[in-house]
Design a protein around this motif. Structure first.
Motif, PDB file in Angstrom:
ATOM      1  N   PRO A  23      39.307 -36.617  31.979  1.00 12.60           N
ATOM      2  CA  PRO A  23      39.089 -36.511  30.530  1.00 12.60           C
ATOM      3  C   PRO A  23      39.841 -37.582  29.777  1.00 12.60           C
ATOM      4  O   PRO A  23      40.825 -38.148  30.274  1.00 12.60           O
ATOM      5  N   THR A  30      34.492 -38.905  29.535  1.00 14.13           N
ATOM      6  CA  THR A  30      35.361 -39.121  30.671  1.00 14.13           C
ATOM      7  C   THR A  30      35.784 -40.593  30.705  1.00 14.13           C
ATOM      8  O   THR A  30      35.331 -41.398  29.875  1.00 14.13           O
ATOM      9  N   SER A 117      44.741 -36.380  29.856  1.00 11.08           N
ATOM     10  CA  SER A 117      45.106 -35.184  30.621  1.00 11.08           C
ATOM     11  C   SER A 117      46.435 -34.593  30.176  1.00 11.08           C
ATOM     12  O   SER A 117      46.956 -33.677  30.824  1.00 11.08           O
TER      13      SER A 117
END
Length: 212
Positions: A23, A30, A117
């Motif tokens: 992510p 992404t 993240s």
């Protein structure tokens, strides 16, 4: 090597070692989609504009989606990163005005990749690069707060305070130039900043920033 070239090289290096499905701070994107966006905005400008205008939800871009699909294998992703690392054509607007149009874009998206993240240690950017990023962000910073319900001043560490929004009550947002740029770019929760001012103004601004 110019700052934009150095930032392109550094971002490409981190894209190469990233999980393509990881992510990012760009909701719905992404690492693979972020890289596709960077390539598309430099090599397929009309497709990039079309996707921005017609896409309702991130991750559903028509033309960028094709690029993402082609990068679905390890070899395809590596080729996509290589295309980004090569930079825009010198004949294109993105190439002719590389530093002006790409430096801040790269710096912000680099942090989108790094912080997608969760929190990570800050990058230690050279002072001269931070100064150049800050200088090229001035108009962009004002746009980031044009709908703020209170006045907003930005106080970069070691720099002059600038007013970017007038309004009832005023808050001062402080931090490193990079963190202030990220906050203005909508990366509100990921930016390491401080907010000072009257309690009511701070509360109003904080609630707005969480939604904006």
């Amino acid at each position: 090597m110019s700052w934009v070239e150095e930032e392109r090289r550094s971002l490409a290096a981190d894209l190469r070692i990233a999980d393509p499905g990881a992510p990012t701070l760009c909701a719905g994107w992404t690492a693979r989609q972020l890289c596709a966006h960077l390539v598309q905005r430099e090599h397929a400008i009309l497709h990039n504009i079309w996707d921005q205008v017609t896409t309702r939800s991130p991750g559903e871009e028509r033309f960028m989606g094709r690029m993402v699909a082609e990068a679905g294998t390890p070899g395809g992703y590596a080729a996509l990163v290589d295309r980004f690392a090569a930079g825009p054509s010198p004949r294109s607007p993105m190439g002719r005005f590389d530093e002006a149009v790409n430096l801040v874009e790269y710096v912000v998206h680099h942090e989108d990749l790094r912080r997608g993240s969760g929190p990570v240690p800050p990058r230690e950017l050279p002072a001269a690069e931070l100064e150049e990023v800050w200088r090229r962000s001035k108009l962009f910073l004002k746009r980031g707060y044009r709908k703020a319900p209170v006045g907003v001043r930005l106080a970069p560490d070691g720099g002059d305070v600038i007013a970017v929004r007038s309004g009832p009550g005023t808050v001062t947002v402080s931090g490193s130039p990079l963190e202030l740029v990220l906050h203005a770019a909508g990366r509100r929760t990921a930016a390491d900043i401080r907010i000072d001012g009257a309690p009511d103004a701070v509360s109003t601004f904080t609630q707005w920033a969480a939604r904006a």
